[in-house]
Design an enzyme around this catalytic site. Sequence first.
Site, PDB file in Angstrom:
ATOM      1  N   ARG A   1       0.950  -1.243   0.089  1.00 48.79           N
ATOM      2  CA  ARG A   1       0.087  -0.037  -0.048  1.00 48.79           C
ATOM      3  C   ARG A   1       0.837   1.275  -0.079  1.00 48.79           C
ATOM      4  NH1 ARG A   1      -3.201  -3.501  -0.916  1.00 48.79           N
ATOM      5  NH2 ARG A   1      -4.572  -4.270   0.607  1.00 48.79           N
TER       6      ARG A   1
ATOM      7  N   ARG B   1      -9.272  -1.641   2.139  1.00 48.69           N
ATOM      8  CA  ARG B   1      -9.119  -0.748   0.820  1.00 48.69           C
ATOM      9  C   ARG B   1     -10.265  -0.047   0.615  1.00 48.69           C
ATOM     10  NH1 ARG B   1      -7.183  -5.725  -2.672  1.00 48.69           N
ATOM     11  NH2 ARG B   1      -8.682  -6.882  -1.282  1.00 48.69           N
TER      12      ARG B   1
ATOM     13  N   SER C   1     -14.375  -5.703   1.146  1.00 48.46           N
ATOM     14  CA  SER C   1     -14.207  -4.996  -0.059  1.00 48.46           C
ATOM     15  C   SER C   1     -13.688  -5.831  -1.169  1.00 48.46           C
ATOM     16  CB  SER C   1     -13.975  -3.684  -0.082  1.00 48.46           C
ATOM     17  OG  SER C   1     -12.698  -3.402   0.447  1.00 48.46           O
ATOM     18  N   GLY C   2     -12.406  -6.490  -0.608  1.00 47.46           N
ATOM     19  CA  GLY C   2     -11.924  -7.256  -1.570  1.00 47.46           C
ATOM     20  C   GLY C   2     -11.350  -6.785  -3.048  1.00 47.46           C
ATOM     21  N   GLY C   3     -11.449  -5.706  -3.236  1.00 42.99           N
ATOM     22  CA  GLY C   3     -10.627  -4.914  -4.421  1.00 42.99           C
ATOM     23  C   GLY C   3     -11.741  -4.227  -5.207  1.00 42.99           C
TER      24      GLY C   3
ATOM     25  N   LYS D   1     -17.588 -12.714   7.985  1.00 41.30           N
ATOM     26  CA  LYS D   1     -17.014 -11.804   7.275  1.00 41.30           C
ATOM     27  C   LYS D   1     -16.544 -12.314   5.623  1.00 41.30           C
ATOM     28  CE  LYS D   1     -13.199  -8.276   6.568  1.00 41.30           C
ATOM     29  NZ  LYS D   1     -12.418  -7.293   7.035  1.00 41.30           N
TER      30      LYS D   1
ATOM     31  N   GLU E   1     -13.721 -15.087   8.843  1.00 40.68           N
ATOM     32  CA  GLU E   1     -13.671 -14.728   7.240  1.00 40.68           C
ATOM     33  C   GLU E   1     -13.305 -15.659   6.151  1.00 40.68           C
ATOM     34  OE1 GLU E   1     -11.047 -11.416   6.920  1.00 40.68           O
ATOM     35  OE2 GLU E   1     -11.597 -11.113   4.686  1.00 40.68           O
TER      36      GLU E   1
HETATM   37  P1  13P Z   1     -10.534  -5.322   2.225  1.00 42.37           P
HETATM   38  O1  13P Z   1     -11.675  -4.721   2.367  1.00 42.37           O
HETATM   39  O2  13P Z   1      -9.467  -4.426   1.291  1.00 42.37           O
HETATM   40  O3  13P Z   1     -10.789  -6.653   1.216  1.00 42.37           O
HETATM   41  O4  13P Z   1      -9.836  -5.792   3.323  1.00 42.37           O
HETATM   42  C1  13P Z   1     -10.781  -6.280   4.541  1.00 42.37           C
HETATM   43  C2  13P Z   1      -9.832  -7.543   5.267  1.00 42.37           C
HETATM   44  O5  13P Z   1      -9.634  -7.390   6.322  1.00 42.37           O
HETATM   45  C3  13P Z   1      -9.343  -8.505   4.323  1.00 42.37           C
HETATM   46  O6  13P Z   1      -8.733  -9.582   5.154  1.00 42.37           O
END
Ligand code: 13P
Length: 342
Positions: free
Chosen positions: A33, A294, A263-265, A220, A178
């Site tokens: 990042r 992100r 959010s995953g990208g 999650k 998650e």
């Molecule tokens: P993102 O929302 O960037 O995917 O990150 C969430 C997260 O904690 C991934 O493990």
Amino acid sequence: MQQSALNEIARALVAPGKGILAADESSGTIKKRFDSIGVESTEDRRRAYREMLFTTAGAAEHISGVILFDETIRQQASDGRPLAKILADAGSIPGIKVDKGTTPLARSPRELVTEGLDGLRQRLVEYRELGAKFAKWRAVIDIAGDEIPTRYCLDVNAHALARYAALCQDEGIVPIVEPEVLMDGDHSIERCHEVTSDTLHAVFDALYAQRVELDGMLLKPNMVLPGKKHPSYPAPPQEVAEATLSCFRAVVPAAVPGIVFLSGGQGDEEATANLDAMNKTGPHPWELSFSYGRALQAAALKAWKGDDANAPAAQAAYLHRARMNGLARSGRWSPDLEKAAS
Ligand code: 13P
């Protein structure tokens, strides 16, 4: 700990209008990042960046909890207070990432398994003393053709998630479970639906077998989306909402207090619009909120550029995304609100 105490924390994390900031990037991920803004990832810059986020006035109105990395939960802000205390004093609950990342899966090396169970109970005790009230463990599921993910990969990751969740509950910490089905690749939204459904089935089977109390945890997951390289990406929010909800309604027990999406990208506004579309329908058996990394931080990171003088602009960018997602979390967002602010 009484089950109701875990349930109380879980419900506070998905309180109306609020969601979670994932600020638990590992050393490798935060370096990526920082590379994107041309800033060297030193311990001091990582601390300064996170202190900037955590001291944003008004953020706690929209941010119920913040997931920290091991380094961060041990760091102090410039006024000497631990960063976890800064958050708690402002009204956000500190949490901690406890997995140790992924490694190639034995006998299926193109897939990944998440490690970190050894010594976890002792680490949870220490994190609790450092102020963590909830934890996170991320399993990563890739979609590649018809063969991947394998059943074997889903089962071992689900087993580890459940072992982690059971240990957390024993130690009075709310587990965020998650299982992330990645959005990389050229798969269709139907294939994502199928894999997400298989993954969640495996996860809830394992949670049940390992006696995890469903009302004292949060899920999650990914949203159900076409792969980033599929021609139909990005799908309209209405379609994402319908695909995601039909998948979750069939698999996720109503006892789970909340689903907090990653959010995953996805783009910042895309992640907000998709969450909003889900919350514009309902009622649902669980709260539907966010635990974005992100999609909450990208604009702030760009505005900050590693320079403390840019903190006010970066905080404004972060607060704006927190506010937009807080609205989406109740189905009260609209694109006009984005325009009004810019
Ligand atoms: P993102 O929302 O960037 O995917 O990150 C969430 C997260 O904690 C991934 O493990």
